[in-house]
Design a protein around this motif. Sequence first.
Motif, PDB file in Angstrom:
ATOM      1  N   UNK A  84      35.628  33.615 -26.344  1.00  0.00           N
ATOM      2  CA  UNK A  84      34.271  33.666 -25.823  1.00  0.00           C
ATOM      3  C   UNK A  84      33.524  32.388 -26.187  1.00  0.00           C
ATOM      4  N   UNK A  85      32.608  31.965 -25.344  1.00  0.00           N
ATOM      5  CA  UNK A  85      31.873  30.714 -25.534  1.00  0.00           C
ATOM      6  C   UNK A  85      31.198  30.664 -26.904  1.00  0.00           C
ATOM      7  N   UNK A  86      30.660  31.793 -27.352  1.00  0.00           N
ATOM      8  CA  UNK A  86      29.911  31.809 -28.613  1.00  0.00           C
ATOM      9  C   UNK A  86      30.822  31.904 -29.840  1.00  0.00           C
ATOM     10  N   UNK A  87      32.133  32.012 -29.635  1.00  0.00           N
ATOM     11  CA  UNK A  87      33.060  32.095 -30.756  1.00  0.00           C
ATOM     12  C   UNK A  87      33.925  30.849 -30.901  1.00  0.00           C
ATOM     13  N   UNK A  88      33.775  29.884 -29.994  1.00  0.00           N
ATOM     14  CA  UNK A  88      34.570  28.662 -30.077  1.00  0.00           C
ATOM     15  C   UNK A  88      34.053  27.783 -31.212  1.00  0.00           C
ATOM     16  N   UNK A  89      34.947  27.392 -32.094  1.00  0.00           N
ATOM     17  CA  UNK A  89      34.571  26.478 -33.175  1.00  0.00           C
ATOM     18  C   UNK A  89      34.484  25.068 -32.616  1.00  0.00           C
ATOM     19  N   UNK A  90      33.401  24.373 -32.910  1.00  0.00           N
ATOM     20  CA  UNK A  90      33.251  23.005 -32.424  1.00  0.00           C
ATOM     21  C   UNK A  90      32.767  22.044 -33.516  1.00  0.00           C
ATOM     22  N   UNK A  91      32.764  22.532 -34.750  1.00  0.00           N
ATOM     23  CA  UNK A  91      32.350  21.700 -35.877  1.00  0.00           C
ATOM     24  C   UNK A  91      32.993  22.257 -37.137  1.00  0.00           C
ATOM     25  N   UNK A  92      33.404  21.379 -38.048  1.00  0.00           N
ATOM     26  CA  UNK A  92      33.996  21.840 -39.300  1.00  0.00           C
ATOM     27  C   UNK A  92      33.400  21.032 -40.451  1.00  0.00           C
ATOM     28  N   UNK A  93      33.071  21.738 -41.514  1.00  0.00           N
ATOM     29  CA  UNK A  93      32.580  21.116 -42.735  1.00  0.00           C
ATOM     30  C   UNK A  93      33.622  21.360 -43.813  1.00  0.00           C
ATOM     31  N   UNK A  94      34.271  20.272 -44.276  1.00  0.00           N
ATOM     32  CA  UNK A  94      35.379  20.388 -45.226  1.00  0.00           C
ATOM     33  C   UNK A  94      34.952  19.854 -46.586  1.00  0.00           C
ATOM     34  N   UNK A  95      35.092  20.674 -47.613  1.00  0.00           N
ATOM     35  CA  UNK A  95      34.852  20.241 -48.989  1.00  0.00           C
ATOM     36  C   UNK A  95      36.190  19.930 -49.646  1.00  0.00           C
ATOM     37  N   UNK A  96      36.215  18.906 -50.496  1.00  0.00           N
ATOM     38  CA  UNK A  96      37.440  18.556 -51.207  1.00  0.00           C
ATOM     39  C   UNK A  96      37.071  17.806 -52.481  1.00  0.00           C
ATOM     40  N   UNK A  97      37.981  17.756 -53.435  1.00  0.00           N
ATOM     41  CA  UNK A  97      37.776  17.012 -54.678  1.00  0.00           C
ATOM     42  C   UNK A  97      38.129  15.554 -54.416  1.00  0.00           C
ATOM     43  N   UNK A  98      37.130  14.694 -54.333  1.00  0.00           N
ATOM     44  CA  UNK A  98      37.325  13.302 -53.915  1.00  0.00           C
ATOM     45  C   UNK A  98      37.843  12.447 -55.069  1.00  0.00           C
TER      46      UNK A  98
END
Length: 200
Positions: free
Chosen positions: A148-162
């Motif tokens: 469904x249009x409202x369930x498509x992921x279009x952005x991701x925020x990734x946390x990691x130990x830099x």
Amino acid sequence: NGLRGLGSMSFDITNSVHNPGDVLFDYMTNSRYGAGLANADIDINSILGSSNTAMKGYCNEQISYTPNTGGSATIDRFQINGYLSTFDSCMDNIDLICKHASTYFTFDGKQGKFKAVPNRPYTTGELANAFVLNDDNIVSKISVSSTELYQQLNKVTVEFADVNRKDQTNTVVVETPASEKNTGEPENNLDYRAELVNNN
């Protein structure tokens, strides 16, 4: 002396094993901190093979990227640069290793062995050997559905130990370009923590 506890400590952990295939095989076969499986229970080539159909070979492939200082460079597709907790179950740790290498971990009933399957695109030659669905092997209905249009992921925020910040948490945001989004598609973000990665 009135001592009631130890002060805070920090550790610099190093390991010569970075390829996820090597890490997975080591963890699966180690009886002290891992699953303690025998080599006979593992499809070793699917994990340690050098071709891109094996986990190690796929993770070793060189990919191009732009360093934060500019220019261009290449790096292994995937590396493991974190640590596992021995308090977690072996299956959870195996899943975590595979997740950070874009690989499926499965049990092959035909061989009676555990194996790894990289999540990668197939080549034209491989498609010729792909499983073909026909009236002889379909035993139930096939249903096809779309997201469904409202369930498509279009952005991701990734946390990691830099690694460049002494393993302090850093965040990377990746977003689908506006030109590739559907009309009226709202922003739908996935928050994700890469536990075993320390280099974006």
